[in-house]
Design a protein around this motif. Structure first.
Motif, mmCIF file in Angstrom:
data_model
loop_
_atom_site.group_PDB
_atom_site.id
_atom_site.type_symbol
_atom_site.label_atom_id
_atom_site.label_comp_id
_atom_site.label_asym_id
_atom_site.label_seq_id
_atom_site.Cartn_x
_atom_site.Cartn_y
_atom_site.Cartn_z
ATOM 1 N N LEU A 1 3.627 -17.802 10.579
ATOM 2 C CA LEU A 1 2.719 -16.690 10.339
ATOM 3 C C LEU A 1 2.560 -15.867 11.607
ATOM 4 C CD1 LEU A 1 0.622 -15.208 8.575
ATOM 5 C CD2 LEU A 1 -1.074 -16.886 9.348
ATOM 6 N N ASN A 2 2.880 -14.586 11.521
ATOM 7 C CA ASN A 2 2.705 -13.673 12.645
ATOM 8 C C ASN A 2 1.245 -13.226 12.675
ATOM 9 O OD1 ASN A 2 2.591 -11.438 14.381
ATOM 10 N ND2 ASN A 2 4.694 -10.838 13.917
ATOM 11 N N LEU A 3 0.460 -13.893 13.489
ATOM 12 C CA LEU A 3 -0.969 -13.587 13.541
ATOM 13 C C LEU A 3 -1.226 -12.187 14.064
ATOM 14 C CD1 LEU A 3 -2.399 -16.966 14.835
ATOM 15 C CD2 LEU A 3 -2.666 -16.000 12.553
ATOM 16 N N GLY A 4 -0.360 -11.717 14.952
ATOM 17 C CA GLY A 4 -0.534 -10.364 15.461
ATOM 18 C C GLY A 4 -0.415 -9.333 14.359
ATOM 19 N N ALA A 5 0.587 -9.509 13.485
ATOM 20 C CA ALA A 5 0.765 -8.580 12.375
ATOM 21 C C ALA A 5 -0.405 -8.661 11.401
ATOM 22 C CB ALA A 5 2.070 -8.893 11.645
ATOM 23 N N LEU A 6 -0.902 -9.880 11.182
ATOM 24 C CA LEU A 6 -2.035 -10.056 10.271
ATOM 25 C C LEU A 6 -3.294 -9.419 10.852
ATOM 26 C CD1 LEU A 6 -2.880 -11.408 7.562
ATOM 27 C CD2 LEU A 6 -3.555 -13.400 8.916
ATOM 28 N N GLU B 1 -6.942 -0.025 -6.436
ATOM 29 C CA GLU B 1 -6.130 -0.744 -5.466
ATOM 30 C C GLU B 1 -4.777 -1.127 -6.078
ATOM 31 O OE1 GLU B 1 -9.051 -2.769 -2.250
ATOM 32 O OE2 GLU B 1 -8.648 -3.999 -4.034
ATOM 33 N N THR B 2 -3.868 -1.559 -5.198
ATOM 34 C CA THR B 2 -2.541 -2.001 -5.638
ATOM 35 C C THR B 2 -2.449 -3.516 -5.563
ATOM 36 O OG1 THR B 2 -1.457 0.044 -4.943
ATOM 37 C CG2 THR B 2 -0.062 -1.903 -5.179
ATOM 38 N N LEU B 3 -2.051 -4.127 -6.678
ATOM 39 C CA LEU B 3 -1.849 -5.571 -6.773
ATOM 40 C C LEU B 3 -0.358 -5.849 -6.889
ATOM 41 C CD1 LEU B 3 -2.704 -8.563 -7.406
ATOM 42 C CD2 LEU B 3 -2.846 -7.867 -9.816
ATOM 43 N N GLY C 1 1.175 -0.090 1.402
ATOM 44 C CA GLY C 1 1.316 -1.505 1.095
ATOM 45 C C GLY C 1 0.366 -1.949 -0.005
ATOM 46 N N ALA C 2 0.408 -3.243 -0.307
ATOM 47 C CA ALA C 2 -0.395 -3.816 -1.389
ATOM 48 C C ALA C 2 -1.745 -4.289 -0.878
ATOM 49 C CB ALA C 2 0.349 -4.987 -2.035
ATOM 50 N N ASP C 3 -2.782 -3.975 -1.609
ATOM 51 C CA ASP C 3 -4.124 -4.418 -1.232
ATOM 52 C C ASP C 3 -4.325 -5.903 -1.507
ATOM 53 O OD1 ASP C 3 -5.429 -1.717 -0.584
ATOM 54 O OD2 ASP C 3 -4.578 -1.379 -2.582
ATOM 55 N N VAL C 4 -3.741 -6.380 -2.605
ATOM 56 C CA VAL C 4 -3.827 -7.799 -2.957
ATOM 57 C C VAL C 4 -2.437 -8.261 -3.379
ATOM 58 C CG1 VAL C 4 -4.807 -9.515 -4.543
ATOM 59 C CG2 VAL C 4 -6.245 -7.650 -3.685
ATOM 60 N N ILE C 5 -2.035 -9.429 -2.894
ATOM 61 C CA ILE C 5 -0.771 -10.036 -3.295
ATOM 62 C C ILE C 5 -1.061 -11.417 -3.869
ATOM 63 C CG2 ILE C 5 1.497 -10.858 -2.566
ATOM 64 C CD1 ILE C 5 1.433 -8.834 -0.294
ATOM 65 N N LEU C 6 -0.573 -11.673 -5.075
ATOM 66 C CA LEU C 6 -0.683 -12.995 -5.702
ATOM 67 C C LEU C 6 0.683 -13.658 -5.584
ATOM 68 C CD1 LEU C 6 -2.577 -14.920 -7.280
ATOM 69 C CD2 LEU C 6 -1.624 -13.954 -9.383
ATOM 70 N N ASP C 7 0.745 -14.739 -4.807
ATOM 71 C CA ASP C 7 2.029 -15.322 -4.420
ATOM 72 C C ASP C 7 2.204 -16.751 -4.917
ATOM 73 O OD1 ASP C 7 4.527 -15.552 -2.918
ATOM 74 O OD2 ASP C 7 3.390 -16.910 -1.634
ATOM 75 N N ILE C 8 3.346 -17.007 -5.539
ATOM 76 C CA ILE C 8 3.687 -18.353 -6.016
ATOM 77 C C ILE C 8 4.732 -19.027 -5.140
ATOM 78 C CG2 ILE C 8 3.120 -17.825 -8.423
ATOM 79 C CD1 ILE C 8 6.168 -17.467 -8.897
ATOM 80 N N ARG D 1 3.929 -8.458 5.858
ATOM 81 C CA ARG D 1 4.443 -7.118 6.125
ATOM 82 C C ARG D 1 4.170 -6.164 4.958
ATOM 83 N NH1 ARG D 1 9.894 -6.878 6.542
ATOM 84 N NH2 ARG D 1 10.403 -9.076 6.237
ATOM 85 N N ALA D 2 4.083 -6.712 3.749
ATOM 86 C CA ALA D 2 3.840 -5.874 2.568
ATOM 87 C C ALA D 2 2.371 -5.552 2.369
ATOM 88 C CB ALA D 2 4.385 -6.560 1.317
ATOM 89 N N LEU D 3 1.471 -6.221 3.090
ATOM 90 C CA LEU D 3 0.034 -5.992 2.927
ATOM 91 C C LEU D 3 -0.387 -4.633 3.463
ATOM 92 C CD1 LEU D 3 -1.779 -9.310 3.951
ATOM 93 C CD2 LEU D 3 -1.712 -8.299 1.670
ATOM 94 N N ALA D 4 -1.356 -4.058 2.803
ATOM 95 C CA ALA D 4 -2.015 -2.862 3.313
ATOM 96 C C ALA D 4 -3.053 -3.270 4.354
ATOM 97 C CB ALA D 4 -2.693 -2.115 2.166
ATOM 98 N N VAL D 5 -3.585 -2.306 5.070
ATOM 99 C CA VAL D 5 -4.718 -2.569 5.956
ATOM 100 C C VAL D 5 -5.875 -3.107 5.111
ATOM 101 C CG1 VAL D 5 -6.423 -1.507 7.484
ATOM 102 C CG2 VAL D 5 -4.001 -0.838 7.621
ATOM 103 N N ASN D 6 -6.506 -4.145 5.599
ATOM 104 C CA ASN D 6 -7.560 -4.859 4.872
ATOM 105 C C ASN D 6 -7.022 -5.556 3.626
ATOM 106 O OD1 ASN D 6 -9.770 -4.144 6.614
ATOM 107 N ND2 ASN D 6 -9.728 -2.094 5.693
ATOM 108 N N GLY D 7 -5.725 -5.850 3.598
ATOM 109 C CA GLY D 7 -5.117 -6.512 2.455
ATOM 110 C C GLY D 7 -5.432 -7.993 2.394
ATOM 111 N N ARG D 8 -5.313 -8.549 1.183
ATOM 112 C CA ARG D 8 -5.624 -9.963 0.950
ATOM 113 C C ARG D 8 -4.445 -10.637 0.254
ATOM 114 N NH1 ARG D 8 -8.412 -5.500 -0.390
ATOM 115 N NH2 ARG D 8 -9.206 -6.230 -2.406
#
Length: 325
Positions: free
Chosen positions: A247-252, A141-143, A208-215, A226-233
């Motif tokens: 938060l755009n719930l539709g996009a999520l 996966e991509t982090l 896109g990224a499967d997992v994003i660690l955000d500060i 927008r940067a998340l992959a399908v099933n991204g976290r």
């Protein structure tokens, strides 16, 4: 003993090295003579008056330390006076001594000095609990790691690579990005000049990224989705970019994505102990084998903790800033 106190919230000069009562090891605790502590963003927030310690925690800053056990409290087994340890704390690391619940103790990893070990507990526990225990990063996966040159970022990059993930990082400027590359980062994004959404998509053939660690929190929320992959976290662990975002719930929902937000300091002791146990099982062997290493930017004296805070706030460091007694 002496400890860094905060008589009044303010700038780095608000940190005062003062004589205070010695801590006492209670039931299930050990008393550690501190060799070193690390500077974390939470310490800066506490100094500024924005982050009160949890109920019952030490009033002094410092969420991780290393040192030697000098006393055992009632009910403690498996540890001895003289053991060299590092520890995850709820506070109190900026001091000559600190009482630590045994569930938050770790042995100093093989090949790591006692001083440098102070750089590990908070960063490793934060990364492991969020990226692996919550977001379940898997091989292949991509982090995406925001703040790739920070203490958290340098650890997340190495752990991501160690489990077989592809790692993208954001950082400010070519020098920091070069350091991230040395740690194994595959995709280097200068957030000052580049759009991380476009860069991550380009590097993953649009996935896109499967997992994003955000500060960053609010400032990056929409772009992270927008940067998340399908099933991204998306795992949010900081709010340097604000606390309220849209938060755009539709996009999520279209991506079947998930957003989690956690803190570590205020968790119950049993949860911290479970994280520390997982770190000891999964990460300590990697550190001992040299596959994951602590990254220390500089070491300053504990009594000069203000200098450590200035370095962190200036943002010119790579890895951790340590304070030595």
């Amino acid at each position: 003993m002496h400890a860094i106190t905060i008589p009044e919230p303010g700038g780095p000069e608000a940190l005062v090295w003062a004589e205070v009562p010695d801590p006492v090891a209670g039931e299930g605790e050990v008393l550690v003579e501190v060799a070193a502590a690390a500077v974390n963003r939470a310490d800066v927030l506490q100094r500024q008056g924005h982050y009160e310690p949890p109920p019952g925690a030490s009033p002094y800053p410092g969420l991780e330390c290393s040192g030697r056990i000098v006393a055992l409290g009632p009910g403690v087994s498996g540890w001895s006076v003289g053991d060299e340890v590092c520890a995850l704390l709820s506070g109190g690391g900026y001091a000559e001594k600190v009482a630590v619940p045994v569930g938050q103790l770790l042995p100093v990893p093989e090949g790591v000095s006692l001083t440098v070990a102070a750089s590990l507990p908070e960063a490793v526990a934060t990364v492991w609990s969020n990226v692996f225990m919550v977001a379940h990063l898997r091989p292949g996966e991509t982090l995406l790691v925001h703040g790739g040159a920070s203490g958290i970022g340098t650890m997340a990059t190495q752990l991501g690579k160690a489990v077989g993930a592809r790692v993208a990082v954001t950082a400010g400027g070519p020098e920091k990005l070069a350091r991230c590359a040395e740690l194994g980062a595959d995709v280097l994004i200068d957030y000052r000049e580049q759009d991380f959404v476009e860069e991550v998509r380009a590097a993953t053939d649009g996935a896109g990224a499967d997992v994003i660690l955000d500060i960053m929190g609010a400032k990056y929320l929409d772009r992270n989705v927008r940067a998340l992959a399908v099933n991204g976290r998306l795992a949010v662990i900081g709010m340097q970019g604000g606390v309220k975002g849209e938060l755009n719930l539709g996009a999520l929902m279209a991506k079947r994505g998930a957003v989690t937000a956690t803190t570590l300091r205020g968790r119950p002791g049993v949860e911290k102990a479970a994280i520390v146990a997982a770190v000891r099982e999964h990460v300590w062997p990697l550190v001992g084998a040299g596959r994951v290493r602590p990254v220390v930017d500089r070491v300053v004296g504990m009594a000069s903790a203000a200098e450590g805070h200035r370095v962190l706030e200036a943002g010119r460091h790579v890895g951790k800033v340590l304070l030595v007694v």
